[in-house]
Design an enzyme around this catalytic site. Sequence first.
Site, short mmCIF file in Angstrom:
data_model
loop_
_atom_site.label_atom_id
_atom_site.label_comp_id
_atom_site.label_asym_id
_atom_site.label_seq_id
_atom_site.Cartn_x
_atom_site.Cartn_y
_atom_site.Cartn_z
N LYS A 18 0.84 -1.16 -0.07
CA LYS A 18 -0.02 0.05 0.01
C LYS A 18 0.81 1.37 -0.02
O LYS A 18 2.01 1.21 0.67
CB LYS A 18 -0.92 -0.37 1.21
CG LYS A 18 -1.98 1.23 1.30
CD LYS A 18 -2.94 0.98 2.45
CE LYS A 18 -3.96 2.08 2.39
NZ LYS A 18 -4.97 1.90 3.67
N SER A 45 -9.75 2.27 2.70
CA SER A 45 -8.98 3.05 1.90
C SER A 45 -7.97 2.14 1.04
O SER A 45 -7.36 2.44 0.19
CB SER A 45 -8.15 4.08 2.64
OG SER A 45 -7.29 3.41 3.57
N SER A 103 -10.43 0.07 6.95
CA SER A 103 -9.83 0.28 5.64
C SER A 103 -9.00 -0.92 5.27
O SER A 103 -8.55 -1.10 3.90
CB SER A 103 -8.84 1.31 5.70
OG SER A 103 -9.33 2.65 5.50
#
Lengths: 488, 100, 493
Positions: free
Chosen positions: A78, A155, A179
Amino acid sequence: MTDLTKLTLASALDGMKAREFSSMELTDAHIGACEAASGLNAFITPTFDLARDQAKASDERRVSGTIGKLEGAPLGMKDLFCTEGVRTTAASKILGDFTPPYESTVSANMKADGMVMLGKLNLDQFAMGSANETSCFGPVINPWRNGEDLVPGGSSGGSAAAVAADLCLGATATDTGGSIRQPAGFTGTVGIKPTYGRCSRYGIVAFASSLDQAGPIAKTVEDAAILLESMAGYDPKDSTSINEPVPDWRGAVGQSVKGLRVGVPREYTMDGIPKEIDAVWAEGVEWMREAGAEIVDVSLPHTKYALPVYYVVAPAEASSNLARYDGMRYGLRVEGENLADTYERTRTEGFGDEVRRRVMIGTYVLSAGYYDAYYLRAQKVRTKIADDFRQAWESCDVLLTPTAPSAAFPVGRKINDPIQMYLNDVFTVTANLAGLPGISVPAALDGNGLPLGLQIIGRALDESTVFKAAGALEKAAGFDAKPDKWWS
Amino acid sequence: MAEPKNGVSADDVRKIARLSRLHVEDEQCGSIAEDLNGILAWIEQLDEVDCEDVVPMTSAVAMDAPMRQDTVTSGNIRDRILANAPKTEDGFFVVPRSVE
Amino acid sequence: MTFIAPRVADEKDWLQGETGPWELIIGLEVHAQVASIAKLFSGAPTAFGAEPNTQVALVDAGLPGMLPVVNKYCVEQAVRTGLGLNAQINKFSRFDRKNYFYVDLPQGYQISQFEHPVVGEGEIEIVPEGGEPVTVGIERLHLEQDAGKSIHDLSPDETYVDLNRSGVALMEIVSKPDMRSAAEASAYVDALRQIVRALGTCDGDMEKGNLRADVNVSVRKPGGELGTRCEIKNVNSLRFIRQAIGYEARRHIEILEAGGEIDQETRLYDTVKGETRTMRSKEDAHDYRYFPDPDLLPLELSDDFIDRIKADLPELPAARKARFVEQFRLPDYDAGVLTSDKATGDYFEIVAQKRDPKSASNWMMGELFGRLNADEIGIEDSPVSADALGGLIDRIADKTISGKIAKDVFSKMFEGEGTADEIIERDGLKQVTDMGAIEAMVDEVIAANRDQAEKAKDNPKLVGFFVGQVMKKSQGKANPQAVNELLRSKLGL
């Protein structure tokens, strides 16, 4: 040769161990998949050359007998984890050209365990969002479709999409209000947010420090356990890191849940939640019962207040955490007429709408005259939410809940309605506020053929039981659907 | 509640924006205020909760602060410190003039 | 700060205005840099004078994802200082973020302690010059980070930023508004300086800015209602503190007597012009939005932690002074001077060991300090060690040399020519104590000055002339006391 991208992480590690294929072959297969999947927009910064170098080095290590926990496995990172020498943007314009001269502890742990990094994955800007639509690098498209483009959740949308589309064997993610788990639920993948303090926050671009926690998104519960064992561990560089050994979580997966007390919190039945969600949840309860668990009705009375608490605490911390992005020492600087003007132009152009909105809310709830009414009150209700869980643990060992209140929704649907968007985290945010581990396991497809997840929440530091329960749930659900490969 | 919650005005928006070092156009202030008021009204359901004698929760871990030893473990990394700077000169960060 | 000021100043400290006397109310916030090797939350060094941005850890530059971890030594020094201020040590304390934007504040906030400081209320006694002792209350002491440094004179239209100081540990010591004159304020800062130096928690170097004061000044009619205060930031010498207070008090009085109002504001002291001026205007009022730093956990200090520091506490200047008066029978003044810093006190205790304390004190305060001051040398670097000075005093005590000769010997010792004994031996300065030899010289002198000897019978003061002559003859080596006695008997006085 079989399609190496279809493998789970566990089987890929086994395959390399048995010399059925090399890390280079495995990595090349995944790079091919990534290149064909640009339409998903899962990556912000691919690092294929680096991946090949790492794969080569891994294959050499294997010859010399050094084999790490993630040896040779191509994974995604990420783009919130700082990676030395590799651009780290947090999907923002303000860090659009930022290359950290340091490595996050989590990514360093994984490197040390032999990871091959395929690239930096897309996300909501500064991890603020539930649909991966706030990225300044464009939205991520969910591999699962329903006639139109759907969001992958957020997210960690890039992480979830990349794993669901077999672009990598697993990916790192972070979870501040849901998330990791909500995008895992939206994409038919497994995502675990461990206990707050399990994974070091050192080198992760901060959103809300008291809530942020890293974890993996993976294809299976076992894969999630393998990844988390590498990511987690005490780090003296993070004052909130817990100094406890990392247990054998992989070994916990597959253990019997006979006699395990599974709590079903009645407050997680909410108005306006689609019947299908409740139905899958009820099915999950049955699966656990059939697997030998004892089902317990529990109450978490302050559940409905969790989201409002979150939307005070998280923006408050974020407003302060994001103050450092001022264009002075790194990142975007938009020159203005004077210093004040430069600050304002830099931050106004450098942050997207949602980030600016949260910074303003956070500033407001901390400002003189409102601190007690909003921030202090939210902290007190947070205590009550944590107390609810403490109460619940007297009668059960884990909780079983839905992961999200809906399946994946179309791109653009909710972006202009903040509260509707915030409601995505209604079932996941409680675990962040209380600092508890929570995992999302794909359970079924809804009427539109979209995956739905179920969540297991456990006691602090009791990921072992969470993995055990999640393994049982995964086995009972037998979820093996994959999205049609429309993108390549 | 002791605090008056009259809602966010356009002036409040200007003040918050100034504190946040964000620029808002005058004509945006009204709509931003509306936006924030919607969120704050939703947040205000917290007023229903009895918080008498409740200790605020500031961290998700119940530990004391770990402490480091007083030894030098960093420094002499100026190149890395300045690596991403928009402007530098002679080892300094260069920024817009901060005094008149 | 709870702003209650019950004590009324001595009348001698009142300031006369057109409308009558005014009374000064002063409170201070002193920033003392913790004498630590590394910073408060990072492992970067704190040493003074390094190249720009070379003493900066990643966290000190506010880089994304970098986290603070508190330096245990700094916490210990805060507790130690708190104990030295006779203050409450708070077993629970916490770090908060103070949010504001500034070019040398990399994180966009300063980590400080707002709601729960590590040290609570305490008090110290100060003695202002020419005044009576005054007790000054301590409101609190907390730990916080220093900011970086902005340099405005390297470019006409830009600011250069050096983050070497960013994150250095400071103790902010907040007094109660208990001071009523510039002399008291200056004595307070001096006392604090002596305390932190004695404790070793801060080097107290005001020139380097390692100890600096924010001075809160207001005036009121004696015993009356409190006035609006102004804060004068970052004053870094005792003299400037006195001057800034003097200027600011006059400014307040003039405004108030002209019917004006004082704006509560932050001001700077211009040391060149000798005046204060506005630093920040009110419209740019800050709203610091303090909240507990979620990157750090609360400090919970055990009894054991505090007790260990307590057990290790050195004697503080006030206690040492009292002991010097008691043990060495020194006058108050001498004891005060000799305990004004740790090194001086230590030096004295070595010199005074098994010697006459008053002689030790006189020699230090006279010859030694005179030479050290003239050469701008600290006592730590004195060319004459305490043992060496003691050796010299011993030679006076055993009458090997006279006090007068000793001064010359001291001067030679200071120049590095050797020990007292070596110099006495080398230069043949040993006092003549052979009574026969002295008597012979006395006789010679009397014989050569018959007239004067006659006159001396009526005018005993003339004995001084004879002493001088004999000493001259002996090249200063004759024991002056013996010479005196012999002369008096021979002259029939």
